[in-house]
Design a protein around this motif. Structure first.
Motif, PDB file in Angstrom:
ATOM      1  N   TYR A 194       4.590   2.268   4.500  1.00 31.02           N
ATOM      2  CA  TYR A 194       3.632   3.378   4.580  1.00 31.02           C
ATOM      3  C   TYR A 194       3.842   4.372   3.438  1.00 31.02           C
ATOM      4  CZ  TYR A 194       1.528   7.721   6.245  1.00 31.02           C
ATOM      5  OH  TYR A 194       0.819   8.889   6.337  1.00 31.02           O
ATOM      6  N   ASP A 195       5.088   4.785   3.221  1.00 27.55           N
ATOM      7  CA  ASP A 195       5.361   5.709   2.117  1.00 27.55           C
ATOM      8  C   ASP A 195       5.015   5.078   0.778  1.00 27.55           C
ATOM      9  OD1 ASP A 195       6.262   7.782   3.723  1.00 27.55           O
ATOM     10  OD2 ASP A 195       8.325   7.074   3.722  1.00 27.55           O
ATOM     11  N   GLY A 196       5.317   3.783   0.630  1.00 29.58           N
ATOM     12  CA  GLY A 196       4.994   3.090  -0.603  1.00 29.58           C
ATOM     13  C   GLY A 196       3.495   3.039  -0.857  1.00 29.58           C
ATOM     14  N   LEU A 197       2.716   2.812   0.196  1.00 34.08           N
ATOM     15  CA  LEU A 197       1.261   2.791   0.050  1.00 34.08           C
ATOM     16  C   LEU A 197       0.734   4.136  -0.443  1.00 34.08           C
ATOM     17  CD1 LEU A 197       0.200   0.841   3.277  1.00 34.08           C
ATOM     18  CD2 LEU A 197       0.131  -0.014   0.931  1.00 34.08           C
ATOM     19  N   LEU A 198       1.223   5.215   0.166  1.00 35.77           N
ATOM     20  CA  LEU A 198       0.771   6.540  -0.258  1.00 35.77           C
ATOM     21  C   LEU A 198       1.146   6.822  -1.703  1.00 35.77           C
ATOM     22  CD1 LEU A 198       1.438   8.863   2.822  1.00 35.77           C
ATOM     23  CD2 LEU A 198      -0.643   7.657   2.188  1.00 35.77           C
ATOM     24  N   GLU A 199       2.377   6.457  -2.077  1.00 34.56           N
ATOM     25  CA  GLU A 199       2.814   6.700  -3.451  1.00 34.56           C
ATOM     26  C   GLU A 199       1.991   5.891  -4.452  1.00 34.56           C
ATOM     27  OE1 GLU A 199       6.866   5.703  -2.905  1.00 34.56           O
ATOM     28  OE2 GLU A 199       7.375   7.643  -2.027  1.00 34.56           O
ATOM     29  N   CYS A 200       1.682   4.645  -4.103  1.00 36.73           N
ATOM     30  CA  CYS A 200       0.877   3.814  -5.000  1.00 36.73           C
ATOM     31  C   CYS A 200      -0.562   4.302  -5.073  1.00 36.73           C
ATOM     32  CB  CYS A 200       0.924   2.352  -4.546  1.00 36.73           C
ATOM     33  SG  CYS A 200       2.514   1.541  -4.824  1.00 36.73           S
ATOM     34  N   LEU A 201      -1.096   4.779  -3.964  1.00 37.80           N
ATOM     35  CA  LEU A 201      -2.452   5.326  -3.976  1.00 37.80           C
ATOM     36  C   LEU A 201      -2.524   6.577  -4.855  1.00 37.80           C
ATOM     37  CD1 LEU A 201      -3.304   4.856  -0.203  1.00 37.80           C
ATOM     38  CD2 LEU A 201      -4.621   3.889  -2.095  1.00 37.80           C
ATOM     39  N   GLU A 202      -1.490   7.399  -4.774  1.00 44.10           N
ATOM     40  CA  GLU A 202      -1.465   8.597  -5.621  1.00 44.10           C
ATOM     41  C   GLU A 202      -1.231   8.223  -7.082  1.00 44.10           C
ATOM     42  OE1 GLU A 202       0.310  13.114  -5.334  1.00 44.10           O
ATOM     43  OE2 GLU A 202       1.585  11.469  -4.670  1.00 44.10           O
ATOM     44  N   LEU A 203      -0.355   7.250  -7.316  1.00 45.16           N
ATOM     45  CA  LEU A 203      -0.098   6.783  -8.677  1.00 45.16           C
ATOM     46  C   LEU A 203      -1.380   6.275  -9.331  1.00 45.16           C
ATOM     47  CD1 LEU A 203       2.045   6.002 -10.891  1.00 45.16           C
ATOM     48  CD2 LEU A 203       2.181   3.775  -9.751  1.00 45.16           C
ATOM     49  N   ASN A 204      -2.220   5.619  -8.543  1.00 44.34           N
ATOM     50  CA  ASN A 204      -3.483   5.081  -9.060  1.00 44.34           C
ATOM     51  C   ASN A 204      -4.626   6.097  -9.027  1.00 44.34           C
ATOM     52  OD1 ASN A 204      -3.496   1.940  -9.648  1.00 44.34           O
ATOM     53  ND2 ASN A 204      -2.025   2.288  -7.996  1.00 44.34           N
ATOM     54  N   GLU A 205      -4.302   7.328  -8.638  1.00 48.02           N
ATOM     55  CA  GLU A 205      -5.278   8.415  -8.593  1.00 48.02           C
ATOM     56  C   GLU A 205      -6.441   8.108  -7.659  1.00 48.02           C
ATOM     57  OE1 GLU A 205      -6.331   9.167 -12.652  1.00 48.02           O
ATOM     58  OE2 GLU A 205      -4.335   9.911 -13.177  1.00 48.02           O
ATOM     59  N   ILE A 206      -6.154   7.328  -6.615  1.00 49.19           N
ATOM     60  CA  ILE A 206      -7.145   7.058  -5.581  1.00 49.19           C
ATOM     61  C   ILE A 206      -7.147   8.195  -4.563  1.00 49.19           C
ATOM     62  CG2 ILE A 206      -7.800   5.467  -3.726  1.00 49.19           C
ATOM     63  CD1 ILE A 206      -6.592   3.210  -5.409  1.00 49.19           C
ATOM     64  N   ILE A 207      -5.985   8.767  -4.303  1.00 48.06           N
ATOM     65  CA  ILE A 207      -5.863   9.929  -3.431  1.00 48.06           C
ATOM     66  C   ILE A 207      -5.039  10.999  -4.130  1.00 48.06           C
ATOM     67  CG2 ILE A 207      -6.058   8.543  -1.320  1.00 48.06           C
ATOM     68  CD1 ILE A 207      -3.054   8.793  -0.952  1.00 48.06           C
ATOM     69  N   ASP A 208      -5.199  12.237  -3.678  1.00 48.35           N
ATOM     70  CA  ASP A 208      -4.390  13.339  -4.194  1.00 48.35           C
ATOM     71  C   ASP A 208      -3.627  13.969  -3.037  1.00 48.35           C
ATOM     72  OD1 ASP A 208      -6.279  14.821  -2.795  1.00 48.35           O
ATOM     73  OD2 ASP A 208      -7.371  15.445  -4.595  1.00 48.35           O
ATOM     74  N   SER A 209      -2.957  15.078  -3.295  1.00 52.60           N
ATOM     75  CA  SER A 209      -2.109  15.687  -2.274  1.00 52.60           C
ATOM     76  C   SER A 209      -2.911  16.134  -1.059  1.00 52.60           C
ATOM     77  CB  SER A 209      -1.337  16.868  -2.866  1.00 52.60           C
ATOM     78  OG  SER A 209      -2.233  17.844  -3.390  1.00 52.60           O
ATOM     79  N   ALA A 210      -4.147  16.602  -1.274  1.00 52.30           N
ATOM     80  CA  ALA A 210      -4.974  17.034  -0.148  1.00 52.30           C
ATOM     81  C   ALA A 210      -5.350  15.854   0.746  1.00 52.30           C
ATOM     82  CB  ALA A 210      -6.231  17.733  -0.663  1.00 52.30           C
ATOM     83  N   VAL A 211      -5.697  14.733   0.140  1.00 51.84           N
ATOM     84  CA  VAL A 211      -6.031  13.544   0.925  1.00 51.84           C
ATOM     85  C   VAL A 211      -4.790  13.012   1.631  1.00 51.84           C
ATOM     86  CG1 VAL A 211      -6.962  11.197   0.848  1.00 51.84           C
ATOM     87  CG2 VAL A 211      -7.947  12.970  -0.611  1.00 51.84           C
TER      88      VAL A 211
END
Length: 381
Positions: A194-211
């Protein structure tokens, strides 16, 4: 949407070459639609808490599917934990970052950045963009597509020595299996946890801190119906404080209309999000693989979700009217209200997410008024 998704398959026109990746991605989605259908059956049979628990699984698959469709950045990890102290590692990181800047200036590297790997000690993360083939340099397949296919939970968690074996392993085989298990643990940690998914989504600029904050709130709420949580299911009922004693299947009280609506909204928004990723994937496919995407009807149905149910704040939609109203009551100044003209015009970034998912929906479904802000009308449901 489920019916249209099934019908969509006949509307996709393949190109001159069939690429297995597109078939496999749709196959992944087929099983997610089965999960969504199961959620709807549970709601129909008044098993609302179980539907919410199953929606947690659907949410995790949605996070993964976003990366399987759009997570083009990948990374390599260099383990320096045994070789360097913390201060030495920090110095090494600066050296590697300077080397990278020099290589980038000369156009001699495809590496985008080097940083400290998250959640582990003294490991460097080298970030790259795209797993490309030599034949098609412009065509990329996200790394998560392969990570998901190669993931085996039993390889990660179960040691062969603890279970039946037909014959004793050779020492070299045991060593190789341990190395495979260690690699699987790292891949899971960085790519599929789960943490890895969030980090990869942020790394790919698919989500930001608000999302991320919204994901965390929904993930935690839904997790209460998947993992042991005191009174989680009880609190969804009309008379949650009703106790009869003795044995029963659940309690002899109906789920509240709000809880039924909430479970249904989760299915709607999750299915819509999954279909949006799939539609984008097929629409963006090279013509040699897909000559016609056929997503027009699907797109029309997906657009209706946010239009018809704007009062549910999920991951990517703007703050609902109630959240704007509530924010302005408690935080907006009179000068700001005059500047905006109406509470509905408060800038999106000013409105924080309400982590109390169920009670928030209860409040959002009612009508409210305030001397400074005016009237909040109840939404049509």
């Amino acid at each position: 949407m489920l019916d249209e998704y099934v019908a969509w398959g006949e509307k996709i026109t393949a190109g001159e070459v069939q690429h297995a990746a597109y078939d496999e991605m749709l196959d992944f989605l087929n099983f997610r639609m089965e999960t969504a259908a199961s959620c709807l059956l549970l709601i129909e049979n008044e098993k609302v808490a179980d539907s919410l628990g199953l929606s947690r699984s659907l949410l995790e698959h949605y996070l993964l599917f976003m990366l399987m469709c759009r997570g083009y950045k990948f990374f390599r990890i260099q383990d320096l934990s045994a070789a360097l102290t913390e201060s030495q590692f920090k110095a090494r990181l600066k050296v590697e970052q300077e080397k990278l800047r020099e290589l980038q200036a000369r156009g001699e590297t495809s590496c985008l950045e080097v940083r400290k790997a998250p959640r582990v000690s003294r490991r460097l993360m080298y970030v790259f963009e795209g797993l490309r083939s030599q034949d098609e340099p412009d065509f990329m397949i996200p790394a998560h597509y392969f990570q998901f296919q190669n993931f085996r939970p039993e390889e990660l968690r179960l040691k062969d020595d603890d279970y039946f074996q037909y014959y004793e392993r050779e020492p070299e085989t045991k060593k190789a299996l341990k190395e495979n298990r260690d690699d699987a643990a790292l891949n899971y940690k960085f790519y599929l946890s789960y943490d890895g998914l969030l980090e990869c989504l942020e790394l790919n600029e698919i989500i930001d801190s608000a999302v991320i904050a919204r994901v965390e709130a929904h993930y935690t709420f839904l997790g209460k119906f998947l993992h042991p949580t005191h009174n989680a299911a009880r609190e969804l009922h009309e008379r949650s404080n009703w106790y009869s004693g003795g044995t029963a299947v659940g309690i002899d009280q109906q789920y509240s209309r709000t809880s039924v609506l909430l479970a249904s909204l989760y299915v709607c928004y999750l299915v819509s999000g999954l279909l949006d990723e799939a539609a984008g994937l097929i629409e963006g496919a090279p013509v040699k693989y897909v000559s016609r995407a056929g997503t027009e009807e699907l797109r029309t149905l997906m657009a209706g979700i946010q239009r018809d149910f704007p009062y549910f704040w999920f991951l990517f939609n703007d703050p609902p009217l109630y959240d704007r109203f509530n924010y302005c009551i408690h935080h907006a100044t009179d000068d700001e209200l005059r500047e905006w003209g109406h509470y509905s015009n408060v800038p999106n970034e000013r409105v924080p997410f309400d982590q109390h998912i169920y009670s928030h929906l209860q409040h959002a479904l009612g009508g409210w008024s305030n001397v400074r802000c005016g009237v909040y009308p109840p939404p049509a449901t």
